[in-house]
Scaffold this active site. Structure first.
Site, mmCIF file in Angstrom:
data_model
loop_
_atom_site.group_PDB
_atom_site.id
_atom_site.type_symbol
_atom_site.label_atom_id
_atom_site.label_comp_id
_atom_site.label_asym_id
_atom_site.label_seq_id
_atom_site.Cartn_x
_atom_site.Cartn_y
_atom_site.Cartn_z
ATOM 1 N N ARG A 105 -0.363 -2.840 4.735
ATOM 2 C CA ARG A 105 1.012 -3.009 5.234
ATOM 3 C C ARG A 105 1.858 -3.213 3.980
ATOM 4 N NH1 ARG A 105 0.749 -7.466 8.904
ATOM 5 N NH2 ARG A 105 0.212 -6.054 10.581
ATOM 6 N N PRO A 106 2.618 -2.187 3.580
ATOM 7 C CA PRO A 106 3.162 -2.109 2.217
ATOM 8 C C PRO A 106 4.329 -3.031 1.874
ATOM 9 C CG PRO A 106 3.931 -0.264 3.505
ATOM 10 C CD PRO A 106 2.957 -1.017 4.383
ATOM 11 N N CYS A 107 4.072 -4.320 1.846
ATOM 12 C CA CYS A 107 5.107 -5.269 1.443
ATOM 13 C C CYS A 107 5.466 -5.120 -0.033
ATOM 14 C CB CYS A 107 4.690 -6.700 1.761
ATOM 15 S SG CYS A 107 3.128 -7.205 1.032
ATOM 16 N N HIS A 108 4.595 -4.449 -0.802
ATOM 17 C CA HIS A 108 4.891 -4.226 -2.223
ATOM 18 C C HIS A 108 6.082 -3.294 -2.418
ATOM 19 C CE1 HIS A 108 1.986 -1.082 -1.053
ATOM 20 N NE2 HIS A 108 2.649 -0.302 -1.892
ATOM 21 N N ARG A 109 6.493 -2.591 -1.383
ATOM 22 C CA ARG A 109 7.621 -1.655 -1.478
ATOM 23 C C ARG A 109 8.975 -2.345 -1.304
ATOM 24 N NH1 ARG A 109 4.554 2.721 2.303
ATOM 25 N NH2 ARG A 109 2.903 3.211 0.807
#
Length: 170
Positions: free
Chosen positions: A137-141
Site C-alpha cells: 500500500r504505497p504510502c511512500h508516494r
C-alpha cells in the site's frame, strides 16, 4: 473473506530494503490475507507474537509479487488484504492504493481525496503513518507539499529508495 479460526501466519523474506516480516490470516480457499508487511526498524512495525505460526508457503504469492516489484517488473499488487483500521484510516489507505506507480502526491492531496478539510492534514498523516502494509500500500508516494520527503515509518532512506525504484524522484 472469511478467516479460518483466526490463525495468524508469518514469514520473513529478503529484499533490497532488508528482511521483511509478512503477517497474514488464513482465509477460505487456502489463500492468505496479508495483514502486515514490516521492514526492519520500522516505527510501529509488527513483531511476531506467541501463537503465530511460521508458514513461508502461505506467502509464496506475496513474495513473488514483491520480487517482481523490486525487479521493476510490476507496478501494482494483486493480493488479498486483511481488514483493519478505523473507517477514516481505511478511507485514507484506499486513497493510497489509487496513487499511480511512479508518481507522488502531497498529504493535502490525500486529505482532499478523502473529503477531509485542510485542517485534517495532520490526521491524514497519522493514518498514513499507521499503514500496516508498507510497499504494498504505497504510502511512500506521499510527500510534502513543497516536494520534500517527509515521514516514513521505515525511514526516509527507504522512502527515497522506493521512489527511486519507481522513477518518481526528480
Amino acid at each position: 473473506m472469511d478467516v479460518i479460526d483466526e490463525i495468524t501466519v508469518y514469514a520473513y523474506t529478503d529484499g533490497p530494503l532488508g528482511e521483511m516480516l509478512l503477517v497474514g490470516e488464513l482465509a477460505e480457499g487456502g489463500r492468505t490475507a496479508l495483514r502486515s508487511l514490516s521492514l526492519p526498524g520500522q516505527k510501529g512495525g509488527a513483531t511476531v507474537e506467541e501463537g503465530w505460526v511460521r508458514d513461508p508457503a502461505a506467502f509464496e504469492e506475496a513474495v513473488r509479487q514483491l520480487g517482481e516489484y523490486f525487479a521493476g517488473e510490476r507496478d501494482s499488487f494483486d493480493l488479498l488484504l486483511a481488514g483493519g483500521g478505523t473507517d477514516f484510516q481505511r478511507r485514507v489507505w484506499a486513497a493510497l492504493e489509487e496513487i499511480p506507480y511512479g508518481t507522488t502526491v502531497s498529504y493535502g492531496d490525500v486529505a482532499r481525496r478523502v473529503g477531509a478539510s485542510g485542517a485534517a492534514v495532520r490526521a491524514v498523516g497519522t493514518a498514513i503513518g499507521r499503514n500496516p502494509l508498507l510497499v504494498v500500500r504505497p504510502c511512500h508516494r506521499v510527500i510534502g507539499a513543497d516536494g520534500s520527503l517527509r515521514g516514513y515509518a521505515a525511514g526516509l532512506e527507504r522512502k527515497e529508495a522506493l521512489l527511486g525504484l519507481e522513477g518518481a524522484l526528480a
